[in-house]
Scaffold this active site. Sequence first.
Site, PDB file in Angstrom:
ATOM      1  N   GLN A   2       0.817  -1.203   0.000  1.00  0.00           N
ATOM      2  CA  GLN A   2       0.000   0.000   0.000  1.00  0.00           C
ATOM      3  C   GLN A   2       0.858   1.263   0.000  1.00  0.00           C
ATOM      4  O   GLN A   2       0.504   2.280  -0.622  1.00  0.00           O
ATOM      5  CB  GLN A   2      -0.967   0.009   1.185  1.00  0.00           C
ATOM      6  N   SER A  46      18.868 -11.750   0.936  1.00  0.00           N
ATOM      7  CA  SER A  46      20.320 -11.582   0.878  1.00  0.00           C
ATOM      8  C   SER A  46      21.012 -12.923   0.654  1.00  0.00           C
ATOM      9  O   SER A  46      20.470 -13.989   0.941  1.00  0.00           O
ATOM     10  CB  SER A  46      20.818 -10.952   2.179  1.00  0.00           C
ATOM     11  N   GLU A 104      24.755 -12.024  -4.758  1.00  0.00           N
ATOM     12  CA  GLU A 104      24.828 -10.641  -4.286  1.00  0.00           C
ATOM     13  C   GLU A 104      26.222 -10.320  -3.744  1.00  0.00           C
ATOM     14  O   GLU A 104      26.822  -9.304  -4.101  1.00  0.00           O
ATOM     15  CB  GLU A 104      23.772 -10.445  -3.199  1.00  0.00           C
ATOM     16  N   ASP A 132      28.336  -3.458   3.769  1.00  0.00           N
ATOM     17  CA  ASP A 132      26.954  -3.220   4.174  1.00  0.00           C
ATOM     18  C   ASP A 132      26.777  -1.861   4.828  1.00  0.00           C
ATOM     19  O   ASP A 132      25.740  -1.208   4.660  1.00  0.00           O
ATOM     20  CB  ASP A 132      26.504  -4.299   5.159  1.00  0.00           C
ATOM     21  N   GLU A 146      12.291   0.376 -44.526  1.00  0.00           N
ATOM     22  CA  GLU A 146      11.290   0.099 -43.488  1.00  0.00           C
ATOM     23  C   GLU A 146       9.873   0.461 -43.953  1.00  0.00           C
ATOM     24  O   GLU A 146       8.935   0.418 -43.148  1.00  0.00           O
ATOM     25  CB  GLU A 146      11.630   0.889 -42.214  1.00  0.00           C
ATOM     26  N   HIS A 185       8.371   9.235 -43.341  1.00  0.00           N
ATOM     27  CA  HIS A 185       9.714   9.493 -42.823  1.00  0.00           C
ATOM     28  C   HIS A 185      10.625   9.994 -43.955  1.00  0.00           C
ATOM     29  O   HIS A 185      11.380  10.956 -43.799  1.00  0.00           O
ATOM     30  CB  HIS A 185      10.317   8.209 -42.215  1.00  0.00           C
TER      31      HIS A 185
END
Length: 431
Positions: free
Chosen positions: A189, A235, A326, A360, A414, A419
């Site tokens: 939330q 972790s 990690e 850390d 293309e 263009h």
Amino acid sequence: MIRIHDFRDDHPDFLSLLERGAMPDPKVVAAVAEIVESVRTGGDEALFHHMKRLDGVDLAATGPRVSDADIDAAHRAMPTPLLEAIDAACLNLRRYHERQLPADYRIDGPDGEILERRYRPIATVGVCVPGATAPLLSSLYMNLVPALVAGVPRLVVISAPRNGRVDPAILATAAHLGVREIYAISGAQGVAALAYGTKSVPKVDKVVGPGSIWVSTAKRLVYGVVGIDSIAGPSEIAIIADATASPRNIAIDLLSQAEHGTGQEASVAFVPTRSQAESVRDELNRLARKYDLASAVKPALDRHGALFVVNNLNDAVSAVNKLAPEHVELLGPEAEGLADRLVNFGALFLGEQTPEPVGDYYAGTNHVLPTQGTARFASGLTVADFLRSSSRVRYTSESLARAGDHIRNLAEAEHMRAHRLAVELRLHPES
């Protein structure tokens, strides 16, 4: 709590580590989607309902924003040694991250054309800070410092209230860094409120910061409405140790990752002999008992704790590159010598005197890192995450004439007629 195996690529425990990045439970996704949608459509009413239902806090009377008085009181009450530690850590972070600032550049062409690249900070960023079980103030300054270096003008912090209040350590840390827009909201939330905005919580342009599976799933769902930093998972650490490495150092570093509390953390070490693995296991059990860590680390070690005995350290390097974890530690001179052969990791810690908590908390490198194998393609948080870049192009009639045939041929390939005409009608206005 931790198992010893002879390593092989197809060992079930190794395969389970490789599979940790699977998509979240569909039931969690559905529940989070319902919360996010209700806040999107219901605003404060839905936000307050979910905060009362899930966090047990009634914000209807007080509102979600933390008052200046509460922030100032928390800052005054912060112990001086802790403030000094935060100052030192943030100085290291700022020094490291300032080197990441990109420079604008300009290229001038031979016919007066100009190409430029310019970098500007994102206007508003919301930072999620876990605080329900423990105040993760290091996560706060790891996100705030690179954003401040980037020059983000409006920074917002959200954190779960404990007993109705955001933890004072989080308030004090934010205030110490000059950030005072703080909201006592959290979870899916909270992410939804940041993404869509409510009457009480103005929307932001990007949401960063770690959190539970509810937070990470909500970030996944609101991506596109806002930017996000990453989908952070539990972790993890992989240690490669040679025969000289201290079993105690290996053991305590495995424990340091397993204590994060979700029960899904991964703590893995690769060692050259079974006797060393047994010594590590014995030390781990002894330390867990001595320092009352067993209850905190057992769920994670039972699921994803392993000591792999390898035939040689080259096999360990290959395994860690597959895991793309990690954190990686190399302990012992022989292991340290393999550093350049490691390519997939979030952060690498070299030597017996460089435990992962150095990164850390303090060294200056960022601890917001890719998890669950995403280091194969993702990087840790940097100043670039708080910047946006854009290009500027100016052509002259001479440069457009020189490039016209090339542009026309590419547009024709293309089947983009308009263009092609956008260039031709400038070069031949009589057509």
